[in-house]
Design an enzyme around this catalytic site. Structure first.
Site, PDB file in Angstrom:
ATOM      1  CB  THR A 249      47.971  26.837  40.748  1.00 41.73           C
ATOM      2  OG1 THR A 249      46.946  26.388  39.863  1.00 41.73           O
ATOM      3  CG2 THR A 249      49.316  26.453  40.184  1.00 41.73           C
ATOM      4  CE  LYS A 298      42.242  35.885  36.660  1.00 44.65           C
ATOM      5  NZ  LYS A 298      41.177  35.684  37.636  1.00 44.65           N
ATOM      6  N   GLY A 360      34.887  45.490  46.735  1.00 42.55           N
ATOM      7  CA  GLY A 360      36.039  45.425  45.840  1.00 42.55           C
ATOM      8  C   GLY A 360      35.671  45.921  44.460  1.00 42.55           C
ATOM      9  CB  ALA A 361      36.286  48.392  42.401  1.00 43.46           C
ATOM     10  N   GLY A 362      38.266  45.358  41.741  1.00 42.61           N
ATOM     11  CA  GLY A 362      39.377  44.886  40.907  1.00 42.61           C
ATOM     12  C   GLY A 362      38.872  43.952  39.810  1.00 42.61           C
ATOM     13  CB  ALA A 364      37.831  39.047  41.439  1.00 45.26           C
ATOM     14  CG  LEU A 453      34.782  35.687  44.347  1.00 43.59           C
ATOM     15  CD1 LEU A 453      33.362  35.758  44.818  1.00 43.59           C
ATOM     16  CD2 LEU A 453      35.104  36.867  43.442  1.00 43.59           C
ATOM     17  CE1 TYR A 455      41.466  27.966  46.448  1.00 46.36           C
ATOM     18  CE2 TYR A 455      40.411  29.766  45.267  1.00 46.36           C
ATOM     19  CZ  TYR A 455      41.451  28.875  45.410  1.00 46.36           C
ATOM     20  OH  TYR A 455      42.504  28.921  44.536  1.00 46.36           O
TER      21      TYR A 455
HETATM   22  P1  ATR Z   1      41.632  40.860  41.644  1.00 46.47           P
HETATM   23  O1  ATR Z   1      41.811  40.462  40.212  1.00 46.47           O
HETATM   24  O2  ATR Z   1      41.891  39.736  42.625  1.00 46.47           O
HETATM   25  O3  ATR Z   1      40.319  41.515  41.910  1.00 46.47           O
HETATM   26  P2  ATR Z   1      42.913  43.422  41.639  1.00 46.47           P
HETATM   27  O4  ATR Z   1      42.363  43.738  40.303  1.00 46.47           O
HETATM   28  O5  ATR Z   1      44.332  43.803  41.928  1.00 46.47           O
HETATM   29  O6  ATR Z   1      42.812  41.884  41.969  1.00 46.47           O
HETATM   30  O7  ATR Z   1      41.944  44.112  42.740  1.00 46.47           O
HETATM   31  C1  ATR Z   1      42.163  43.986  44.106  1.00 46.47           C
HETATM   32  C2  ATR Z   1      40.930  44.487  44.867  1.00 46.47           C
HETATM   33  O8  ATR Z   1      41.123  44.176  46.244  1.00 46.47           O
HETATM   34  C3  ATR Z   1      40.727  45.988  44.789  1.00 46.47           C
HETATM   35  O9  ATR Z   1      39.358  46.258  44.899  1.00 46.47           O
HETATM   36  C4  ATR Z   1      41.507  46.468  46.012  1.00 46.47           C
HETATM   37  O10 ATR Z   1      41.105  47.736  46.501  1.00 46.47           O
HETATM   38  P3  ATR Z   1      41.802  49.068  45.878  1.00 46.47           P
HETATM   39  O11 ATR Z   1      41.154  49.282  44.551  1.00 46.47           O
HETATM   40  O12 ATR Z   1      41.482  50.128  46.868  1.00 46.47           O
HETATM   41  O13 ATR Z   1      43.268  48.764  45.769  1.00 46.47           O
HETATM   42  C5  ATR Z   1      41.097  45.410  47.006  1.00 46.47           C
HETATM   43  N1  ATR Z   1      42.017  45.296  48.124  1.00 46.47           N
HETATM   44  C6  ATR Z   1      43.239  44.746  48.135  1.00 46.47           C
HETATM   45  N2  ATR Z   1      43.774  44.798  49.364  1.00 46.47           N
HETATM   46  C7  ATR Z   1      42.851  45.404  50.172  1.00 46.47           C
HETATM   47  C8  ATR Z   1      42.800  45.739  51.555  1.00 46.47           C
HETATM   48  N3  ATR Z   1      43.823  45.461  52.366  1.00 46.47           N
HETATM   49  N4  ATR Z   1      41.689  46.342  52.030  1.00 46.47           N
HETATM   50  C9  ATR Z   1      40.653  46.608  51.212  1.00 46.47           C
HETATM   51  N5  ATR Z   1      40.644  46.322  49.895  1.00 46.47           N
HETATM   52  C10 ATR Z   1      41.714  45.727  49.378  1.00 46.47           C
END
Ligand code: ATR
Length: 509
Positions: A249, A298, A360-362, A364, A453, A455
């Site tokens: 970090t 988080k 993505g939908a996590g 971030a 996102l 880097y």
């Molecule tokens: P962050 O806080 O970094 O967003 P997170 O809340 O765990 O971490 O979310 C991870 C995101 O990356 C999710 O959108 C995840 O997709 P899923 O909801 O289907 O799990 C996505 N992700 C992680 N690895 C992936 C991969 N190999 N291919 C596509 N999407 C991925």
């Protein structure tokens, strides 16, 4: 104020003196680890304190206690006696301290040490774990008023560090050294003052022939320069970052540099934690003033908040804790960090009339989508797990889809800006070359603005492809810096120093 002790673990006395000379300015005292010396060299230790020119601890650590000494106890006691023999009236020529394990009972050695002003460090080691009866141990170990009790135990969890910290707080009347060895306990070495320790042991990591003397030690230069160990007192404000695993970090470097340049009496420390509950207790015991929170805490940190900003409420994720008189306040600086970075890149004030795809939908993505909505964009959310995209899109009435051919076909209508928020393409994420671009089947026209996102690396496969098609591309570094700047403002209540802005932007800091 706690002192820095440089552990000397080379095979010869000459080499140890060279190392000491090189790092002298960072250390207050040295520990001669006789157990690392070659057998012949062990016979010549008596003159070492005089040559060292600073107080030296004489230590001959047994193998069972994490050291290198495998001979019998008689030989070891003889070596200690040799180190103390022919004591000089000029105490600087004698060893300043002798490390004696709690179970080594040799009154004649202690008498000899006492006569010539060599103080006893009475030590206890457990390289496997943290004992449950630490408080009783600390209390029982001091045999005479002049001894320093040293407890060095392995922390296998955040709870173990908490246990040591609490035990130490009960013994404020005693001169002591408390160390949680290993990855979880590294901050017990940086925050020696806060743990109630009088000495912090370090090694010179750059010297390959003098290995770190114990797991979890901090490099002597890093301790002195990055963490400004010698300026840390009880009055120093302590900040830090927690997460798990908390590997590389850049936040400690960023904050500590700014604190130093601004002359702020504060330090920023990494707190790797395997439990957010135990970490929050540590934060209270160490009176932390502010914390950066990262993956995976988080969301799970939210129940510990006494109040929160609207962003945290809406996004459901918190990356910043600020201590207030009422308790912890939660904020989310990822959101503003993201929009500040992208708007500056696009030279825009808002996202009105922009049609944007978010991958993505996590956590971030939630911060990104919140900001896109606040600033007027129309958004399509695509996620590997389509149901999560649907859940995120629902409150904003945004479009959504899976990260498959049908979903990706929808990007045609949301292609002003494309934002990648997953860890795909990140260094160390383990993606195979073919799967490191989550939008592989989309053909860039060259007019899209593309942000990733991630880097590290600077250019992900997605950004490389977009850039070759003629798109403008932006990675997550500027967002990272901006969210840290916002954290600085929350932590200190001061504006981010204007004169440092450009240096931070161009990576000079
Ligand atoms: P962050 O806080 O970094 O967003 P997170 O809340 O765990 O971490 O979310 C991870 C995101 O990356 C999710 O959108 C995840 O997709 P899923 O909801 O289907 O799990 C996505 N992700 C992680 N690895 C992936 C991969 N190999 N291919 C596509 N999407 C991925």
């Amino acid at each position: 104020m706690a002192k820095i002790c440089l552990c000397l673990t080379a095979k010869t006395l000459k080499r140890n003196l060279e190392i000491l000379d090189k790092y002298r300015k960072y250390a207050d005292l040295a520990e001669l680890r006789v157990d690392y010396l070659e057998p012949d060299e062990r016979l010549l230790i008596r003159r070492f304190p005089e040559q060292a020119g600073m107080p030296v601890i004489l230590t001959i650590r047994r193998h069972i206690d994490g050291g290198q000494f495998v001979g019998g106890e008689g030989v070891r006691i003889n070596l200690m006696a040799r180190g103390l023999a022919f004591a000089e009236t000029d105490r600087r020529r004698n060893f300043a301290y002798l490390d004696i394990e709690d179970d080594l009972d040799v009154p004649s050695l202690e008498e000899a040490a006492g006569t010539f002003g060599t103080r006893i460090i009475r030590s206890y080691h457990n390289s496997q774990g943290t004992d449950s009866n630490l408080l009783a141990k600390i209390r029982s170990m001091r045999h005479s008023g002049d001894e320093i009790v040293k407890i060095s135990v392995r922390a296998n969890s955040t709870k173990d560090v908490l246990h040591l910290l609490k035990a130490g707080k009960e013994c404020t009347d005693q001169e002591k050294i408390l160390i949680s060895m290993g990855h979880y306990g590294t901050y017990s070495r940086i925050l020696a003052e806060q743990f109630g320790s009088t000495i912090s042991y370090t090694s010179a990591f750059a010297e390959a022939d003098a290995p770190p003397a114990a797991p979890g030690q901090v490099d002597v230069q890093e301790l002195s320069k990055q963490f400004r160990f010698r300026t840390i007192t009880k009055a120093t404000k302590v900040y830090g970052i927690t997460g798990n695993p908390l590997k590389a970090t850049s936040s400690p470097h960023f904050f500590n540099t700014i604190f130093e340049l601004e002359g702020t009496n504060a330090v920023y420390v990494p707190f790797p934690a395997d439990s957010i509950i135990d970490f929050m207790e540590i934060a209270n015991h160490l009176s932390l003033e502010g914390v950066s929170v990262t993956i995976p805490y988080k969301e799970s940190v939210i129940p510990f908040l006494n109040s929160m900003t609207d962003e945290v409420q809406s996004i459901g994720a918190c990356n910043t804790l600020i201590l207030t008189p009422q308790g912890w306040k939660g904020a989310n600086t990822d959101a503003r960090g993201f929009s500040g970075s992208l708007l500056a890149f696009l030279d825009r004030e808002n996202f009105k009339r922009q049609r944007v795809t978010v991958i993505g939908a996590g956590g971030a993505a939630r911060a990104v989508v919140y900001e896109l909505h606040r600033l007027g964009a129309k958004v399509l959310i695509l996620n590997r797990t389509a149901a999560k995209a649907a859940d995120l899109a629902a409150p904003y009435k945004f479009a959504w889809g899976a990260l498959d051919e049908r979903g990706i076909a929808k990007v045609e209508k949301y292609h002003d800006i494309i934002i990648q928020t997953t860890s795909v393409g990140m260094e160390g994420s383990g993606d195979s070359p073919g799967s490191a671009d989550p939008l592989a089947s989309y053909n860039f026209s060259g007019r899209e603005e593309v942000m990733d996102l991630v880097y590290n690396p600077k250019m992900t496969p997605l950004l490389k492809r977009a850039s070759s098609a003629g798109c403008n591309v932006l990675n997550g570094y500027d967002m990272l810096i901006r969210q840290a700047q916002y954290q600085y403002v929350y932590f200190t209540g001061k504006e981010f120093p204007d004169h440092l802005l450009s240096r931070v932007r161009y990576g000079e800091i």
